[in-house]
Write a protein that holds these residues in place. Structure first.
Motif, short mmCIF file in Angstrom:
data_model
loop_
_atom_site.label_atom_id
_atom_site.label_comp_id
_atom_site.label_asym_id
_atom_site.label_seq_id
_atom_site.Cartn_x
_atom_site.Cartn_y
_atom_site.Cartn_z
N THR A 152 0.83 -1.20 0.00
CA THR A 152 0.00 0.00 0.00
C THR A 152 0.87 1.25 0.00
O THR A 152 0.54 2.24 -0.64
CB THR A 152 -0.95 0.01 1.21
OG1 THR A 152 -1.75 -1.18 1.16
CG2 THR A 152 -1.88 1.21 1.19
N ASN A 153 1.98 1.22 0.70
CA ASN A 153 2.83 2.41 0.75
C ASN A 153 4.05 2.31 -0.17
O ASN A 153 4.92 3.15 -0.13
CB ASN A 153 3.26 2.73 2.18
CG ASN A 153 4.18 1.69 2.76
OD1 ASN A 153 4.57 0.75 2.09
ND2 ASN A 153 4.54 1.85 4.01
N GLY A 154 4.14 1.25 -0.97
CA GLY A 154 5.19 1.14 -1.98
C GLY A 154 6.53 0.62 -1.49
O GLY A 154 7.52 0.72 -2.22
N LEU A 155 6.60 0.04 -0.29
CA LEU A 155 7.87 -0.53 0.16
C LEU A 155 8.27 -1.74 -0.67
O LEU A 155 9.45 -1.98 -0.90
CB LEU A 155 7.79 -0.95 1.64
CG LEU A 155 7.83 0.16 2.67
CD1 LEU A 155 7.66 -0.42 4.07
CD2 LEU A 155 9.11 0.95 2.58
N MET A 156 7.28 -2.51 -1.09
CA MET A 156 7.53 -3.69 -1.92
C MET A 156 6.61 -3.65 -3.12
O MET A 156 5.51 -3.10 -3.07
CB MET A 156 7.26 -4.99 -1.15
CG MET A 156 8.23 -5.29 -0.08
SD MET A 156 7.86 -6.93 0.62
CE MET A 156 8.95 -6.90 2.01
N ASN A 157 7.07 -4.27 -4.19
CA ASN A 157 6.21 -4.41 -5.36
C ASN A 157 5.57 -5.80 -5.36
O ASN A 157 5.88 -6.64 -4.51
CB ASN A 157 6.99 -4.11 -6.66
CG ASN A 157 8.14 -5.08 -6.88
OD1 ASN A 157 8.04 -6.28 -6.61
ND2 ASN A 157 9.26 -4.57 -7.37
N GLU A 158 4.71 -6.03 -6.31
CA GLU A 158 3.97 -7.29 -6.39
C GLU A 158 4.90 -8.50 -6.46
O GLU A 158 4.69 -9.52 -5.80
CB GLU A 158 3.05 -7.24 -7.61
CG GLU A 158 2.03 -8.31 -7.68
CD GLU A 158 1.08 -8.10 -8.84
OE1 GLU A 158 1.46 -8.45 -10.00
OE2 GLU A 158 -0.03 -7.60 -8.61
N ARG A 159 5.93 -8.41 -7.29
CA ARG A 159 6.86 -9.54 -7.46
C ARG A 159 7.57 -9.84 -6.14
O ARG A 159 7.76 -11.00 -5.77
CB ARG A 159 7.87 -9.21 -8.56
CG ARG A 159 8.88 -10.30 -8.83
CD ARG A 159 8.29 -11.47 -9.61
NE ARG A 159 7.97 -12.59 -8.73
CZ ARG A 159 7.02 -13.48 -8.94
NH1 ARG A 159 6.28 -13.42 -10.01
NH2 ARG A 159 6.80 -14.45 -8.10
N GLU A 160 7.99 -8.81 -5.43
CA GLU A 160 8.69 -9.02 -4.15
C GLU A 160 7.77 -9.68 -3.13
O GLU A 160 8.19 -10.57 -2.39
CB GLU A 160 9.23 -7.69 -3.63
CG GLU A 160 10.37 -7.16 -4.48
CD GLU A 160 10.70 -5.70 -4.23
OE1 GLU A 160 11.82 -5.28 -4.60
OE2 GLU A 160 9.85 -4.96 -3.68
#
Length: 172
Positions: A152-160
């Motif tokens: 939600t806050n962009g720390l990780m992306n979907e792949r991660e």
């Protein structure tokens, strides 16, 4: 006489206007900037869970490491350590709160994830989607969680998040 001089100096110092040298940041702006976005539900993408050793290695790295430059080992292939702006990527460091097989210096704040596959996935108690959502944004079913809010806050992306989920639900 000495006391009178000292009282005079104290009065002068006490009356000095020091407001121009005291930093007073706008706390409202800081709080708004730091506020988390609303909790968000995510749908686990098709093919997210993988038994591919490369995906599991990336998930394991994310689980056990925080900062790109301070990470204990080099990042596995396919895991980006440097962001487009030149800053180093922060990884999960899940081990700070959770235990899992092979963990060193693990925390006990979050649930123990050792043998997660056998205890929860194989038994049918939890589905892969549950783990994926917990990593993406755990506030959906626990608004007071202390878990990091990763997608939600962009720390990780979907792949991660998929790689990390694959690692947690894998047989170790």
């Amino acid at each position: 006489m000495r006391i009178a001089i000292m009282l005079g100096i104290a009065t002068l110092l006490g009356a000095a206007d020091l407001s121009s040298v005291i930093e007073s940041p706008d706390a409202t702006a800081i709080l708004k900037k730091d506020a988390l976005p609303a909790a968000k539900s995510f749908v686990m993408p098709e093919g997210c869970i993988s038994e591919d050793p490369a995906a599991i290695a990336r998930g394991k790295y994310i689980f056990h490491n925080l900062n790109g430059k301070d990470a204990k080992d080099p990042a596995p292939e396919g895991l980006v350590k440097i962001l487009p702006d030149g800053k180093e990527k922060q990884f999960g460091n899940c081990v700070a709160c959770h235990n899992i097989e092979g963990a060193k210096g693990y925390g006990n704040i979050g649930p123990d994830l050792s043998n997660y596959k056998g205890l929860y996935v194989d038994s049918g108690a939890r589905k892969h989607e549950f783990v994926y959502q917990k990593i993406a944004d755990a506030r959906v079913d626990n608004p007071t969680t202390h878990m990091t809010i990763n997608m939600t806050n962009g720390l990780m992306n979907e792949r991660e998040v998929c790689d990390l989920t694959s690692y947690i639900v894998s047989k170790k």
